[in-house]
Write an enzyme that holds these catalytic residues in place. Structure first.
Site, PDB file in Angstrom:
ATOM      1  N   LYS A 142       0.729  -0.994  -0.103  1.00  0.00           N
ATOM      2  CA  LYS A 142       0.128  -0.363  -0.101  1.00  0.00           C
ATOM      3  C   LYS A 142       0.638   1.421  -0.067  1.00  0.00           C
ATOM      4  CE  LYS A 142      -4.367  -1.693   1.689  1.00  0.00           C
ATOM      5  NZ  LYS A 142      -5.381  -1.397   2.182  1.00  0.00           N
ATOM      6  N   LYS A 202      -5.070  -9.008  -6.499  1.00  0.00           N
ATOM      7  CA  LYS A 202      -6.779  -9.136  -5.512  1.00  0.00           C
ATOM      8  C   LYS A 202      -7.585  -7.853  -6.234  1.00  0.00           C
ATOM      9  CE  LYS A 202      -6.790  -7.220  -0.934  1.00  0.00           C
ATOM     10  NZ  LYS A 202      -7.868  -6.858  -1.195  1.00  0.00           N
ATOM     11  N   LYS A 227     -10.619  -2.801  -3.026  1.00  0.00           N
ATOM     12  CA  LYS A 227     -11.171  -0.796  -3.236  1.00  0.00           C
ATOM     13  C   LYS A 227     -10.648  -0.333  -3.515  1.00  0.00           C
ATOM     14  CE  LYS A 227     -13.549  -2.621   1.040  1.00  0.00           C
ATOM     15  NZ  LYS A 227     -12.400  -1.984   2.140  1.00  0.00           N
TER      16      LYS A 227
HETATM   17  P1  ATP Z   1      -8.685  -2.032   0.567  1.00  0.00           P
HETATM   18  O1  ATP Z   1      -7.805  -2.041  -0.651  1.00  0.00           O
HETATM   19  O2  ATP Z   1      -9.442  -0.762   1.158  1.00  0.00           O
HETATM   20  O3  ATP Z   1      -7.701  -2.441   1.494  1.00  0.00           O
HETATM   21  P2  ATP Z   1     -10.040  -4.624   0.214  1.00  0.00           P
HETATM   22  O4  ATP Z   1     -11.217  -5.112  -0.982  1.00  0.00           O
HETATM   23  O5  ATP Z   1      -9.138  -5.368   1.036  1.00  0.00           O
HETATM   24  O6  ATP Z   1     -10.168  -3.092   0.500  1.00  0.00           O
HETATM   25  P3  ATP Z   1     -11.224  -4.502   3.166  1.00  0.00           P
HETATM   26  O7  ATP Z   1     -11.719  -3.531   3.632  1.00  0.00           O
HETATM   27  O8  ATP Z   1      -8.999  -3.992   3.821  1.00  0.00           O
HETATM   28  O9  ATP Z   1     -10.949  -3.877   1.920  1.00  0.00           O
HETATM   29  O10 ATP Z   1     -10.817  -6.332   3.352  1.00  0.00           O
HETATM   30  C1  ATP Z   1     -12.369  -6.227   3.664  1.00  0.00           C
HETATM   31  C2  ATP Z   1     -12.307  -7.510   3.490  1.00  0.00           C
HETATM   32  O11 ATP Z   1     -12.293  -8.619   2.144  1.00  0.00           O
HETATM   33  C3  ATP Z   1     -11.198  -8.788   4.721  1.00  0.00           C
HETATM   34  O12 ATP Z   1     -11.533  -9.908   5.309  1.00  0.00           O
HETATM   35  C4  ATP Z   1      -9.921  -9.399   3.448  1.00  0.00           C
HETATM   36  O13 ATP Z   1      -9.256 -10.481   3.705  1.00  0.00           O
HETATM   37  C5  ATP Z   1     -11.365  -9.201   2.536  1.00  0.00           C
HETATM   38  N1  ATP Z   1     -10.304  -9.324   0.651  1.00  0.00           N
HETATM   39  C6  ATP Z   1     -10.437  -7.249   0.312  1.00  0.00           C
HETATM   40  N2  ATP Z   1     -10.749  -8.237  -0.605  1.00  0.00           N
HETATM   41  C7  ATP Z   1     -10.235  -9.796  -1.012  1.00  0.00           C
HETATM   42  C8  ATP Z   1     -10.291 -10.274  -2.330  1.00  0.00           C
HETATM   43  N3  ATP Z   1      -9.515  -9.851  -3.510  1.00  0.00           N
HETATM   44  N4  ATP Z   1     -10.268 -11.670  -1.996  1.00  0.00           N
HETATM   45  C9  ATP Z   1     -10.597 -12.586  -1.116  1.00  0.00           C
HETATM   46  N5  ATP Z   1     -11.058 -11.621   0.036  1.00  0.00           N
HETATM   47  C10 ATP Z   1     -10.701 -10.176  -0.221  1.00  0.00           C
HETATM   48 MG    MG Z   2      -7.618  -4.651   2.338  1.00  0.00          MG
END
Ligand code: ATP
Ligand code: MG
Length: 330
Positions: free
Chosen positions: A112, A193, A196
């Protein structure tokens, strides 16, 4: 019944399919068998650039989406992190138990920070706040995606270390990662992956996308130059990701998909998957809007959740305060 805790960041206007399959689907299911605490972690969301008004609104939309997905505030404790000050307070203590080298090994920080113009100390200590989130609730199971495994290991290490140093204080949490959907990949860049905050808009299937937008994203997903629907995550990451999604949402298996689409190419496969995705995720938008429509009711649900959360969190914090030699909060 086991205690479950998990959190999600309000870092975009909508959650995505990776959040759902990696974590949120388990959140909903675990309500039946556990005492679950689910948190919109807005403290974590300011570790990257943010706009205050947007953050506030996203926290509301996040809570509404969780309700729309089936989180039941009567059975689970649903709350926003900033309404429970104990998180930040325990994070300070846990930070003082964490080695600098230990914190420096966290790979999410490396990923990040490389994408940020400006890297903050908050982004560096993010995993320590996450440790506090988990330990405050004497959590036994933490349903998350694979990307959070390293942070959960840190939670376990710090719980064990603190207990050894000061006497039994925290439950040592277990991870709860569903292998098949542990990491959903970006549709446009299947080596990354779905995320968000950083995924390409074309490659991220948002739960609140219009059904036609969802269909378009699935149909334009990056695959490979073969035309064989075959599961091979290393050689065929794009197709394999689509197969994982299909199996998870279409209530089928990888083996059945390989048999069904043998000799038929990607067009049919993607077309069918586009319908499966749009049918499955389509209704979430309308239900989210219903929960957003009554602002007072949503606020009431969240305050009630925060009160329930504080009841547990304040007890754990009081224990930890005593153990390290602090005065109790006056
Ligand atoms: P950010 O980019 O802001 O970190 P994010 O998409 O990684 O957003 P988080 O809020 O950090 O989302 O994570 C929320 C949950 O979703 C966590 O349990 C994380 O492990 C899961 N998660 C995030 N991205 C994935 C993915 N691509 N596949 C499976 N699980 C995911
Ligand atoms: Mg995340």
């Amino acid at each position: 019944v086991p205690r479950v805790f998990s959190g999600i960041q309000p870092t975009s206007d909508s959650f995505h399919l990776g959040n759902y399959l990696g974590a949120l689907r388990q959140w909903v299911a675990l309500q039946d068998t556990s005492d679950a605490f689910y948190c919109v972690v807005d403290l974590h969301a300011i570790t990257v650039d943010h706009d205050p008004k947007v953050l506030h609104e996203r926290s509301r939309v996040s809570a509404a989406q969780l309700l729309a997905l089936g989180i039941d505030p009567e059975r689970s404790t649903l709350f926003v992190q900033s309404q429970v000050p104990e998180h930040a307070m325990l994070a300070w203590i846990m930070g003082c138990e964490t080695g600098f080298g230990e914190a420096s090994r966290m790979t999410q920080f490396k990923d990040k920070s490389a994408k940020q113009e400006r890297t903050t100390v908050g982004l560096f200590t993010y995993p320590i706040l996450q440790v506090a989130d988990i330990l405050l609730y004497q959590t036994e199971r933490v349903p998350v995606g694979e990307d959070q495994r390293q942070h959960l290991e840190l939670s376990r290490d710090l719980a064990i270390r603190f207990n050894n140093t000061y006497g039994q204080t925290f439950t040592v949490p277990d991870v709860h990662i569903v292998k098949e959907t542990a990491t959903i990949k970006d549709l446009a860049e299947p080596e990354k992956k779905m995320s968000k905050s950083s995924a390409s808009p074309r490659g991220c299937l948002y739960l609140l996308d219009e059904p036609n937008q969802m269909r378009k994203k699935v149909k334009s997903a990056v695959t490979d130059s073969e035309a064989e629907v075959r599961y091979d995550p290393d050689a065929k990451p794009g197709v394999s990701n689509l197969m994982n999604i299909y199996a998870a949402l279409g209530n089928t298996t990888i083996e059945k998909l390989e048999a069904e689409y043998a000799g038929r190419g990607y067009g049919d496969f993607k077309g069918d998957l586009a319908d499966v995705v749009a049918d499955y995720l389509g209704p979430i938008s309308a239900r989210t809007k219903e929960f957003l429509a009554d602002k007072a009711e949503l606020d009431r649900i969240l305050v009630k959740g925060a009160e329930k959360a504080r009841h547990v969190a304040s007890r754990t914090l009081a224990k930890a305060y005593k153990k390290v030699g602090f005065y109790p909060p006056a």
